[in-house]
Design an enzyme around this catalytic site. Structure first.
Site, PDB file in Angstrom:
ATOM      1  N   HIS B  62      -6.226  -2.897  -9.497  1.00  0.00           N
ATOM      2  CA  HIS B  62      -6.701  -2.035  -8.406  1.00  0.00           C
ATOM      3  C   HIS B  62      -6.124  -0.643  -8.578  1.00  0.00           C
ATOM      4  O   HIS B  62      -5.199  -0.432  -9.364  1.00  0.00           O
ATOM      5  CB  HIS B  62      -6.333  -2.632  -7.045  1.00  0.00           C
ATOM      6  CG  HIS B  62      -4.868  -2.678  -6.735  1.00  0.00           C
ATOM      7  ND1 HIS B  62      -3.956  -3.384  -7.493  1.00  0.00           N
ATOM      8  CD2 HIS B  62      -4.133  -2.085  -5.750  1.00  0.00           C
ATOM      9  CE1 HIS B  62      -2.743  -3.252  -6.976  1.00  0.00           C
ATOM     10  NE2 HIS B  62      -2.821  -2.448  -5.920  1.00  0.00           N
ATOM     11  N   HIS B  64      -4.135   1.458  -7.033  1.00  0.00           N
ATOM     12  CA  HIS B  64      -2.919   2.018  -6.460  1.00  0.00           C
ATOM     13  C   HIS B  64      -2.049   2.445  -7.638  1.00  0.00           C
ATOM     14  O   HIS B  64      -1.984   1.746  -8.663  1.00  0.00           O
ATOM     15  CB  HIS B  64      -2.199   1.002  -5.564  1.00  0.00           C
ATOM     16  CG  HIS B  64      -2.763   0.938  -4.181  1.00  0.00           C
ATOM     17  ND1 HIS B  64      -2.584  -0.128  -3.327  1.00  0.00           N
ATOM     18  CD2 HIS B  64      -3.517   1.848  -3.490  1.00  0.00           C
ATOM     19  CE1 HIS B  64      -3.201   0.120  -2.172  1.00  0.00           C
ATOM     20  NE2 HIS B  64      -3.774   1.294  -2.249  1.00  0.00           N
ATOM     21  N   ASP B  66       0.968   2.538  -8.617  1.00  0.00           N
ATOM     22  CA  ASP B  66       1.996   1.747  -9.297  1.00  0.00           C
ATOM     23  C   ASP B  66       1.390   0.730 -10.263  1.00  0.00           C
ATOM     24  O   ASP B  66       2.118   0.062 -10.996  1.00  0.00           O
ATOM     25  CB  ASP B  66       2.933   1.056  -8.283  1.00  0.00           C
ATOM     26  CG  ASP B  66       2.196   0.238  -7.228  1.00  0.00           C
ATOM     27  OD1 ASP B  66       1.091   0.648  -6.819  1.00  0.00           O
ATOM     28  OD2 ASP B  66       2.730  -0.800  -6.808  1.00  0.00           O
TER      29      ASP B  66
END
Lengths: 304, 304
Positions: B62, B64, B66
């Site tokens: 996904h 994000h 990080d």
């Protein structure tokens, strides 16, 4: 109080030999600057316990990945750490576009004020100014638009010699004396050159990477206490340096010598060099006060 | 030959306690996969001497930061290392946009073929298929579109018992026996169940991060040899887990137990936990074969 420079990365292009991507932190009396932000910069902040409370300005020299791929991660982490203070980013204009796409696609928008300032092609553009210092961006010669930075303390004040003044001497006249003006008090003339000592020289730091050997840098680096200049290659690879728009250690030292700087710090080393003594010797043959930048090392700039 | 999983990062959101951002390398017989690519992944490749020659597919769960801020640096370094092999990136569609803007603004375009494959919302989308294994993406429950991955070896063949066959027995009939079919040779019937041994169970690995507790995962993880499931929090922070769409260690263990997996690997730990024994105990109370993921550790999946 001297300025303090902490080196976080000295590798060019890709990590090698324990060397990280370009990033440096400059702590001045009024402001802390992050200069370039290669991948892993936030890990280095932790490794070297860099405090980010006073870090208000990030300067990105150019849009090659090894100089800014750590920026998005750093901004995310600032958010997670609850940062409230504004953050100013100074970089070539394309970076605003990159940040915007990231924010939109990741659905992450910082809660702290983030202000982007495009650095354009102008010569000697002042990108930061406060009562104590200015920062100027100036063009380098690289494959994409790229800028060096000069951190220049403003003219410092002369020092009063208190025993030369009567106890009742007013403060506003003291300030004029510190600025070098003669004043009259109770019918007596006080000459600045007699009742004050000369000011200490203003501090200055100049950051130059990435760049080919580029003579206009000499003027922008003139007399700096410390010059960081890239030295990606040794002279034996001068042709490759020219072709990729990088400098050799000898070229960096030539700039340092002609700019009459105090000390030269070499960095942005090619991964082909595991050991860097060859670069250091090459530079010292031209400019003896040459040193190798190294992760985690701190440099004091100027002294009071 | 078993599959080998190398853990490169187990921290959630931001680096802490020597923990890196999410990334894992899965080496199968035919292909090597990188699963997520948080900032610093290329440093971890060096730290753990990961060979990238057979790394052909990068899967991003996904968008994000990080989980993908290390991707651009890795692609740049592949280029510098002279990579020629194609690289396939599987990720939610927005990543293509991010890559495109980077390539344009940095004026860096890889010379090796780079192919982007968007993972959409479909349930159980096959994103990779070769004669030995398939990889399926399936939806998780997070704050942005997010996908888990199941790496599934294909049905393996039964094993011949050579002494049960005459020396002249033809190869094409051996292959049918291995597939479990009975065959006739020189007027004699050879029953697969008599002249072969059962196949070993096919290997499988399931990767689930980031996600809230989400029951549909149970079916997708069914019977896997190894399940990596995020365990950002402990139960005492279950409300925060719910609010941020993450799981607790207990929830991860509940999924593992109900999916009847072989072993559970916990990861994506919140920075609030310096020590992780509490999470491990919480998981083991529900599912004893629970373990903590740790940077640099390798896990063997399945055995021949």
């Amino acid at each position: 109080v001297s300025w303090e420079l902490t080196i976080l990365g000295t590798s060019s292009a890709t990590p090698a030999w324990e060397r990280f991507m370009t990033a440096q932190v400059l702590r001045t009396t009024t402001q802390t600057f992050l200069i370039d932000c290669g991948e892993g910069t936030q890990y280095q902040f932790r490794n070297y316990k860099i405090k980010t409370g006073k870090l208000g300005h990030i300067l990105i020299s150019h849009l090659h990945g090894d100089h800014f791929y750590g920026l998005m991660g750093l901004i995310s982490s600032f958010q997670l750490q609850g940062r409230k203070e504004p953050l100013h980013i100074h970089a070539p204009a394309g970076l605003a576009e990159i940040l915007t796409v990231h924010f939109r696609c990741t659905q992450f928008f910082p809660d702290f004020p983030l202000q982007f300032h495009a650095i354009d092609q102008a010569n000697g553009q002042v990108i930061y100014d406060d009562p104590q210092l200015t920062v100027m961006a100036f063009p380098l010669r690289h494959r994409v638009p790229c800028f060096g930075f000069r951190f220049q303390e403003k003219a410092t004040l002369r020092k009063l010699v208190p025993e030369m003044l009567p106890p009742s001497f007013p403060f506003h006249l003291m300030h004029l004396l510190k600025q070098g003006e003669d004043v009259v008090f109770e019918d007596r003339v006080y000459e600045a050159r007699r009742v004050t000592l000369p000011p200490r020289p203003p501090k200055s730091y100049v950051f130059c990477t990435d760049t080919a050997f580029f003579e206009p840098v000499i003027d922008f680096a003139k007399g700096a206490d410390l010059l960081y200049h890239e030295a990606t290659f040794m002279e034996e690879h001068a042709e490759r340096a020219f072709y990729t728009a990088h400098s050799t250690a000898k070229q960096a030292a030539t700039i340092a010598q002609r700019a009459e700087v105090g000390q030269l710090l070499l960095g942005h080393f090619s991964i082909r060099y595991q050991h860097l003594n060859g670069l250091l010797q090459e530079a010292r043959n031209v400019f003896p006060a040459s040193f190798l930048a190294k992760e985690g090392e701190k440099w004091q700039i100027g002294a009071d």
